[in-house]
Write an enzyme that holds these catalytic residues in place. Structure first.
Site, mmCIF file in Angstrom:
data_model
loop_
_atom_site.group_PDB
_atom_site.id
_atom_site.type_symbol
_atom_site.label_atom_id
_atom_site.label_comp_id
_atom_site.label_asym_id
_atom_site.label_seq_id
_atom_site.Cartn_x
_atom_site.Cartn_y
_atom_site.Cartn_z
ATOM 1 N N PRO A 1 88.184 39.525 42.329
ATOM 2 C CA PRO A 1 88.054 38.629 41.182
ATOM 3 C C PRO A 1 88.143 37.165 41.605
ATOM 4 O O PRO A 1 89.106 36.727 42.223
ATOM 5 C CB PRO A 1 89.231 39.039 40.291
ATOM 6 C CG PRO A 1 89.462 40.481 40.620
ATOM 7 C CD PRO A 1 89.193 40.587 42.089
ATOM 8 N N GLY A 2 87.100 36.425 41.311
ATOM 9 C CA GLY A 2 87.110 34.995 41.570
ATOM 10 C C GLY A 2 86.677 34.568 42.945
ATOM 11 O O GLY A 2 86.576 33.364 43.219
ATOM 12 N N ARG A 3 86.382 35.516 43.844
ATOM 13 C CA ARG A 3 85.977 35.091 45.185
ATOM 14 C C ARG A 3 85.221 36.199 45.902
ATOM 15 O O ARG A 3 85.254 37.364 45.495
ATOM 16 C CB ARG A 3 87.189 34.671 46.014
ATOM 17 C CG ARG A 3 88.192 35.774 46.304
ATOM 18 C CD ARG A 3 89.427 35.189 46.971
ATOM 19 N NE ARG A 3 90.421 36.194 47.281
ATOM 20 C CZ ARG A 3 90.503 36.838 48.432
ATOM 21 N NH1 ARG A 3 89.612 36.605 49.377
ATOM 22 N NH2 ARG A 3 91.468 37.722 48.657
ATOM 23 N N PHE B 1 85.108 41.271 50.949
ATOM 24 C CA PHE B 1 86.249 40.752 50.179
ATOM 25 C C PHE B 1 85.818 40.384 48.755
ATOM 26 O O PHE B 1 86.125 39.297 48.250
ATOM 27 C CB PHE B 1 86.880 39.550 50.877
ATOM 28 C CG PHE B 1 87.558 39.894 52.173
ATOM 29 C CD1 PHE B 1 88.708 40.668 52.180
ATOM 30 C CD2 PHE B 1 87.039 39.468 53.387
ATOM 31 C CE1 PHE B 1 89.323 41.007 53.376
ATOM 32 C CE2 PHE B 1 87.652 39.793 54.576
ATOM 33 C CZ PHE B 1 88.798 40.565 54.583
ATOM 34 N N SER B 2 85.087 41.307 48.137
ATOM 35 C CA SER B 2 84.618 41.089 46.762
ATOM 36 C C SER B 2 85.789 41.315 45.823
ATOM 37 O O SER B 2 86.129 42.449 45.485
ATOM 38 C CB SER B 2 83.470 42.056 46.442
ATOM 39 O OG SER B 2 82.404 41.872 47.341
ATOM 40 N N CYS C 1 83.850 57.885 61.081
ATOM 41 C CA CYS C 1 83.039 57.144 62.036
ATOM 42 C C CYS C 1 81.600 57.552 61.857
ATOM 43 O O CYS C 1 81.301 58.549 61.230
ATOM 44 C CB CYS C 1 83.495 57.391 63.474
ATOM 45 S SG CYS C 1 83.232 59.070 64.028
#
Length: 283
Positions: free
Chosen positions: A266-268, A263-264, A126
């Site tokens: 592959p492809g998005r 949400f890095s 935290c």
């Protein structure tokens, strides 16, 4: 539950495998239909005290590797120093219960630190442990300029590079990594630690030491408000995270002018704030 793409299978290291800095071997029993004795590797986690001009300021749990980078990056990310030149010396001392990092500050930096000292003991999960006032949670920082750009098309290559180079994570299965990406999508360097905040601190220290300015940071974790705040404090305009961002992280990124991407994979990717710095993003 969806995998992040950076989870590791249980390591199958042999006893004679090379011990990486920050890893320790252990004897285990594996159960898979039958019971077999074997060896495994554990990521080390020890208390690390940051002591400024003889005064203990914080105790963090960290992997005892690249601790000089951690001391530099933490000092910059917490606003204790404005530049590496404010640190005259970093000395690592081994104690009976952990490690002390003795950091010699310039007089003006130490005087400023004494005005805002607070107890941050144990902050690995935290960012507000020991904070004395609500006003101390989000520090007032200047809004970042818009000087950086990054091609989203290069993100896949960067993710592959990072996973391939996350050697301690491959051996132990339990560390986070933070990497610095050039504006063309080349990974210039990366750091690992059991703590995601500490991994980012180490990277920020490496970035300062190497003099890197242009580019973006990539972390193999969620993006909390504190990670956004650390990035903003050090002038990092673009922060990629493999997992999600928290609501306060998004609010903080809006406030400080950080381009935050979660949400890095592959492809998005999920673009939360200021997509104008990211080439290939819809206008």
């Amino acid at each position: 539950m969806e995998k992040t793409g950076f989870s590791f299978d249980a390591p199958s290291a042999l006893p004679e495998a090379e011990a990486l800095p920050g890893a320790r071997p252990v004897v285990v029993q594996r159960h898979s239909g039958t019971v077999q004795s074997g060896h495994d590797w554990l990521a080390e986690e020890v208390p690390v005290a940051l002591v400024y001009n003889g005064v203990s300021h914080a105790v963090m749990m960290a992997t005892p590797h690249e601790l000089a980078l951690f001391a530099l990056g933490f000092s910059l990310a917490e606003g204790i120093v404005a530049s590496p030149q404010d640190i005259y010396d970093i000395e690592e001392r081994q104690g009976t219960r952990g490690i002390e990092l003795h950091i010699e500050l310039a007089g003006r930096a130490f005087e400023a630190l004494k005005q805002r000292r607070r107890n941050l003991v144990g902050r690995t999960g935290c960012g507000v442990c020991g904070t004395e006032q609500l006003e101390d949670v989000c520090r007032p920082l200047p809004v970042l300029p818009f000087t950086q750009r990054f091609p989203l098309a290069a993100l896949d290559h960067c993710l592959v590079q990072l996973k391939e180079r996350q050697r301690l994570g491959q051996q132990t299965g339990c560390t986070h990594a933070a990497a610095w990406l050039s504006p063309t999508g080349t990974m210039l360097g990366q750091c690992e630690d059991v703590g995601r905040h500490v991994a980012l601190d180490k990277l920020l220290g490496l970035r300062a030491r190497q003099g890197w300015h242009d580019g973006a940071a990539l972390v193999t974790s969620r993006a909390s408000y504190e990670m956004v705040q650390k990035a903003a404090q050090c002038g990092v305009e673009i922060l990629f995270a493999v997992s999600a961002a928290t609501s306060l992280a998004v609010d903080t990124a809006i406030q400080y002018g950080v381009s935050l991407v979660g949400f890095s994979r592959p492809g998005r990717a999920t673009l939360y704030t200021h997509p104008e710095r990211l080439d290939g993003a819809a206008s």
